[in-house]
Design an enzyme around this catalytic site. Structure first.
Site, PDB file in Angstrom:
ATOM      1  N   LYS A 154       5.582   1.954  10.458  1.00  0.00           N
ATOM      2  CA  LYS A 154       5.608   2.877   9.540  1.00  0.00           C
ATOM      3  C   LYS A 154       5.159   4.278  10.689  1.00  0.00           C
ATOM      4  CE  LYS A 154       2.745   1.234   5.818  1.00  0.00           C
ATOM      5  NZ  LYS A 154       1.389   0.614   5.458  1.00  0.00           N
ATOM      6  N   ARG A 204       6.554 -11.431   9.985  1.00  0.00           N
ATOM      7  CA  ARG A 204       6.764 -10.765   9.696  1.00  0.00           C
ATOM      8  C   ARG A 204       7.896 -10.328   9.638  1.00  0.00           C
ATOM      9  NH1 ARG A 204       4.806  -5.071   9.429  1.00  0.00           N
ATOM     10  NH2 ARG A 204       3.012  -6.004   8.955  1.00  0.00           N
ATOM     11  N   GLU A 256       0.957  -0.684  -0.106  1.00  0.00           N
ATOM     12  CA  GLU A 256      -0.157  -0.075   0.107  1.00  0.00           C
ATOM     13  C   GLU A 256       1.017   1.566  -0.116  1.00  0.00           C
ATOM     14  OE1 GLU A 256      -2.214   1.295   3.869  1.00  0.00           O
ATOM     15  OE2 GLU A 256      -3.718   2.253   2.798  1.00  0.00           O
TER      16      GLU A 256
END
Length: 563
Positions: A272, A262, A37
């Site tokens: 983020k 992850r 994204e």
RNA sequence: UGCCGGAUGGUGUAAUGGUAGCACAGCAGACUCUGGAUCUGCUUGUCUAGGUUCAAAUCCUAGUCCGGCAGCCA
């Protein structure tokens, strides 16, 4: 093509693909996709996914698509679309013609939604967010059915069309899949699949005012692209039943979703939100600050694509959360640069040394090997004269045991030059600080060879004062003091910032270094690997970033004996 | 405490019923014109308790601990 690396044995995803190929499940095809994204900068965690998706595709003769999951215009930006493309290419991967956007499929997704309504498997819901929450229930208690759940198909179709037409304000209606309000999996309790958002999209502009949710757009995008293996991170595991439900409900091509853990790296943060906090709070200079685990930051620091790919291979793929030691990343870059980087001499914390028996007006040039690991890299001439700089750390007035460097009366080898012996120490009258050393050299030791076979244990680097060029050198260290700042007590990761993560010094370099190009990487002998900053270096005036230090076994010895 | 997933040295991982291996880190030594690199050796591990089996990290049962899920984010 040469044979692939001794395949770090098959991790579970590789094995799944092998099995699917064997059983003919995918018709012999392997199509993966990397689906970011575009709402934040690519970082090394993405590299793990990029490496796996593109790597697996290449390994099995398939292709990997790059698809932007751009379904939320309020948080996304072309800035990140560009960044992902740039960084994936930089890492050495190629999506060929296969660049897609979920937004390319908006019309088609809308049609699928209409189809779902017609099948009685989706309905328009008028609950506001508060009610929605209340109706959804909690994990231990089933939810309640929305009044919209029994709305007639025709009416659903009508309202959905008017949602698209922009007749309603945001939040007035949503489109929900009609599944099971009592499901123990909350994602199956009639999840929202379309919401009204009167936002301008970075690609489709103002054409749409309803946007599909991730769960709806993602599986169908995978389906449209005929993805075979849809690999994502662990947090989507609970979404898989929904992924499967939508594709089954629509009776369309059905990829297989597979989840993996992850990447977490020690002494840094990957989220983020936290990265953004560092940038916006000016704790770092920007997305490409060399202390950040962003790909832009690692690149600026001097990391190579090959080292990052190597790292991604070595960490493996599993389904459990872990914290990978950043020392492994550092090992990967040292490993590569040891083979490829030119050696040069640079003094970063200078101490002036006068060689009393070397004639004032004399100078000479010594041969220095460019890379002992690679003879084809040749050698260069390094100027020498009566006054040189050495590293302050390489002198001790009172040397500890096993200190093989310079000390009063002690002899040391100047790398590639000659032997010198310290004869006296000059100090500042007031501060007592050592300002200069006087030495004598052995003319017979020119070139650094032992004239009479005597052993000189220490070899130190140096730079001729008269010939040295000065340059800004940025010494980077880990950004955080805490091994896992994201998990640190108090939830305040900023408290664990390393106040010394950046130290700027003026280095004295051997003159050849004025002509390095931006992005060139070299080893400053005995200090570490450095990269000419790609942004701030100017012709004839390079700025260097320390990528990583060399392993320092003396530092350990000293630390050990002191403690 | 509802559902889903997971647990192998300090760290990351391999072994899918048959000798617990590899890498990083650490330690010790050899070599060295980088206290770098290289080479050699070493320490440390199957979450717990039962069970099946000639044989269990692997299969079964129970438990413990960890992670994820209650955005109209992805």
């Amino acid at each position: 093509m040469n044979t692939p690396e001794p395949a770090s044995t098959g991790h579970f995803i590789r094995r799944i693909i092998e099995d699917d190929l064997k059983t003919g499940k995918t018709g012999g095809r392997v199509v993966t996709r990397f689906p970011p994204e575009p709402n934040g900068p690519p970082h090394i965690g993405h590299a793990k996914s990029i490496g796996m998706n593109f790597g697996l595709a290449a390994e099995f003769g398939g292709v990997c698509h790059l698809r932007f999951d751009d379904t939320n215009p309020s948080t996304e930006d072309v800035e990140y679309v560009d960044a992902f493309q740039r960084d994936i290419r930089w890492l050495g991967f190629d999506w060929g013609q296969n660049l897609f956007y979920a937004s390319d499929y908006y019309e088609r997704l809308y049609t699928y939604a209409v189809e779902l309504i017609k099948k009685g498997k989706a309905y328009v819901c008028e609950l506001n967010t508060g009610e929605f929450k209340e109706y959804r229930g909690v994990p231990t208690r089933p939810g309640k059915e929305s009044p919209g759940r029994t709305r007639l198909v025709e009416e659903n179709l009508d309202i959905f069309a008017r949602m698209r037409a922009g007749e309603f304000d945001e939040g007035r209606y949503v489109l929900r899949a009609r599944i099971d309000m009592a499901s123990p999996n909350l994602h199956l309790r009639d999840p929202v699949i379309y919401r009204i958002k009167k936002e301008v999209h970075h690609r489709t502009g103002a054409v749409w005012c309803i946007y599909p949710m991730y769960d709806f757009a993602h599986c169908l995008s995978d389906s449209i692209e005929k993805i075979t293996h849809s690999i994502c991170t662990l947090e989507f595991e609970v979404h898989r039943p929904l992924y499967d439900w939508i594709l089954d409900a629509l009776e369309v091509y059905h990829p297989r979703q597979i989840e993996f853990a992850r990447l977490n790296l020690s002494y840094t943060i990957m989220s983020k939100r936290k990265l953004q906090q560092l940038v916006e709070g000016k704790q770092v200079a920007g997305w490409d600050d060399p202390r950040l685990p962003t790909l832009a930051g690692l690149r600026r620091r001097g990391y190579t694509p090959a080292a990052i790919r190597d790292f991604c291979e070595r960490i493996g793929i599993t389904k459990f959360n872990s914290l990978t030691d950043v020392a492994l990343l550092e090992h990967c870059i040292r490993d590569e640069l040891n083979k490829t980087a030119s050696r040069v001499m640079a003094v970063l914390n200078p101490l002036r040394v006068v060689i009393d028996n070397y004639p004032e007006d004399q100078e000479e040039f010594f041969d220095a090997v460019n890379n002992p690991e690679d003879p084809t890299m040749g050698s260069r001439k390094v100027p020498f004269s009566r006054v040189i700089y050495i590293e302050r750390d390489d002198f001790r007035e009172q040397p500890p045991k096993k200190f093989f460097r310079l000390a009063p009366g002690q002899e040391v080898r100047l790398r590639y030059a000659c032997y010198i012996t310290c004869t006296s120490v000059v100090k500042d009258d007031k501060t007592g600080e050592i300002v200069e050393l006087h030495c004598t050299y052995d003319p017979a030791s020119r070139g650094g060879a032992s004239p009479d076979g005597r052993k000189v244990r220490g070899t130190i680097h140096w730079v001729s004062a008269r010939h040295a060029v000065q340059a800004e050198v940025r010494l980077y260290d880990r950004l955080f003091l805490h091994e896992n700042p994201a998990e640190a007590e108090g939830n305040d990761f900023l408290r664990h910032l390393n106040p010394n993560s950046l130290q700027v010094v003026t280095g004295f370099l051997e003159p050849g270094l004025v002509s390095v190009n931006p992005w060139d990487r070299v080893q400053f002998e005995r200090l570490g690997y450095f990269c000419a900053d790609g942004v701030d270096s100017k012709p004839g005036q390079p700025v260097f970033n320390r990528i990583v230090t060399l392993k320092d076994s003396w530092g350990k010895i000293e630390k050990g004996s002191a403690g």
